[in-house]
Design a protein around this motif. Structure first.
Motif, PDB file in Angstrom:
ATOM      1  N   GLY A  43      40.536  39.997  50.938  1.00  0.00           N
ATOM      2  CA  GLY A  43      40.641  41.352  50.408  1.00  0.00           C
ATOM      3  C   GLY A  43      39.845  41.512  49.125  1.00  0.00           C
ATOM      4  O   GLY A  43      39.198  42.547  48.907  1.00  0.00           O
ATOM      5  N   ALA A  44      39.878  40.489  48.279  1.00  0.00           N
ATOM      6  CA  ALA A  44      39.105  40.540  47.032  1.00  0.00           C
ATOM      7  C   ALA A  44      37.611  40.578  47.334  1.00  0.00           C
ATOM      8  O   ALA A  44      36.855  41.313  46.682  1.00  0.00           O
ATOM      9  N   ARG A  45      37.187  39.818  48.311  1.00  0.00           N
ATOM     10  CA  ARG A  45      35.762  39.812  48.687  1.00  0.00           C
ATOM     11  C   ARG A  45      35.348  41.173  49.248  1.00  0.00           C
ATOM     12  O   ARG A  45      34.252  41.649  48.961  1.00  0.00           O
ATOM     13  N   ARG A  46      36.222  41.783  50.047  1.00  0.00           N
ATOM     14  CA  ARG A  46      35.895  43.107  50.593  1.00  0.00           C
ATOM     15  C   ARG A  46      35.770  44.142  49.481  1.00  0.00           C
ATOM     16  O   ARG A  46      35.021  45.102  49.599  1.00  0.00           O
ATOM     17  N   ARG A  47      36.530  43.957  48.419  1.00  0.00           N
ATOM     18  CA  ARG A  47      36.459  44.881  47.289  1.00  0.00           C
ATOM     19  C   ARG A  47      35.301  44.532  46.344  1.00  0.00           C
ATOM     20  O   ARG A  47      35.143  45.167  45.309  1.00  0.00           O
ATOM     21  N   GLY A  48      34.532  43.505  46.703  1.00  0.00           N
ATOM     22  CA  GLY A  48      33.394  43.124  45.878  1.00  0.00           C
ATOM     23  C   GLY A  48      33.751  42.211  44.722  1.00  0.00           C
ATOM     24  O   GLY A  48      32.971  42.050  43.796  1.00  0.00           O
ATOM     25  N   LEU A  49      34.917  41.600  44.790  1.00  0.00           N
ATOM     26  CA  LEU A  49      35.352  40.727  43.706  1.00  0.00           C
ATOM     27  C   LEU A  49      35.262  39.253  44.089  1.00  0.00           C
ATOM     28  O   LEU A  49      35.859  38.402  43.435  1.00  0.00           O
ATOM     29  N   GLY A  50      34.504  38.953  45.136  1.00  0.00           N
ATOM     30  CA  GLY A  50      34.418  37.588  45.645  1.00  0.00           C
ATOM     31  C   GLY A  50      33.854  36.593  44.665  1.00  0.00           C
ATOM     32  O   GLY A  50      34.187  35.413  44.708  1.00  0.00           O
ATOM     33  N   PHE A  51      32.994  37.042  43.760  1.00  0.00           N
ATOM     34  CA  PHE A  51      32.382  36.114  42.822  1.00  0.00           C
ATOM     35  C   PHE A  51      33.127  36.055  41.499  1.00  0.00           C
ATOM     36  O   PHE A  51      32.735  35.328  40.597  1.00  0.00           O
ATOM     37  N   SER A  52      34.191  36.811  41.387  1.00  0.00           N
ATOM     38  CA  SER A  52      34.933  36.809  40.128  1.00  0.00           C
ATOM     39  C   SER A  52      36.050  35.773  40.121  1.00  0.00           C
ATOM     40  O   SER A  52      36.825  35.702  39.185  1.00  0.00           O
ATOM     41  N   GLY A  53      36.135  34.994  41.177  1.00  0.00           N
ATOM     42  CA  GLY A  53      37.135  33.936  41.241  1.00  0.00           C
ATOM     43  C   GLY A  53      38.294  34.295  42.142  1.00  0.00           C
ATOM     44  O   GLY A  53      38.378  35.390  42.697  1.00  0.00           O
TER      45      GLY A  53
END
Length: 103
Positions: A56-66
């Motif tokens: 879900g974090a990756r889908r929201r574009g937060l995949g590289f934030s940890g």
């Protein structure tokens, strides 16, 4: 007819009760294995939930934030740990119930 001694009476009763007690003890012995299997299931469910949180974090574009540790901690606190506590309490209650049956 001569009266029976207490020891004779107890021995006669033991032939009936001992197999029943052994059966209950066998059921008690299985409880830890059952709990371990169910705890493994909870652990697998937690891993799947963590994977879903990360996806879900990756889908929201937060995949590289940890890894979203806050969401994982929330899942652990609100879902996993209460389920684990209920499971362990259930095991204690089963054990106690079987012990009461013996007594």
């Amino acid at each position: 007819m001569q009266p029976r001694s207490l020891e004779q009476i107890v021995n006669e009763l033991n032939t009936t009760f001992n197999p029943q007690v052994e059966s209950v003890r066998a059921r008690q012995a299985l409880i830890p294995q059952q709990l371990q299997a169910e705890e493994q299931g909870l652990g697998a469910k937690q891993e799947q939930a963590f994977g879903n949180i990360l996806s879900g974090a990756r889908r929201r574009g937060l995949g590289f934030s940890g890894i979203p540790l806050g969401e994982q901690a929330q899942y652990t606190a609100t879902e996993y740990l209460p389920a684990l506590a209920r499971l362990r309490q259930s095991g204690r209650e089963q054990t106690q119930s079987l012990e009461d049956a013996i007594l």
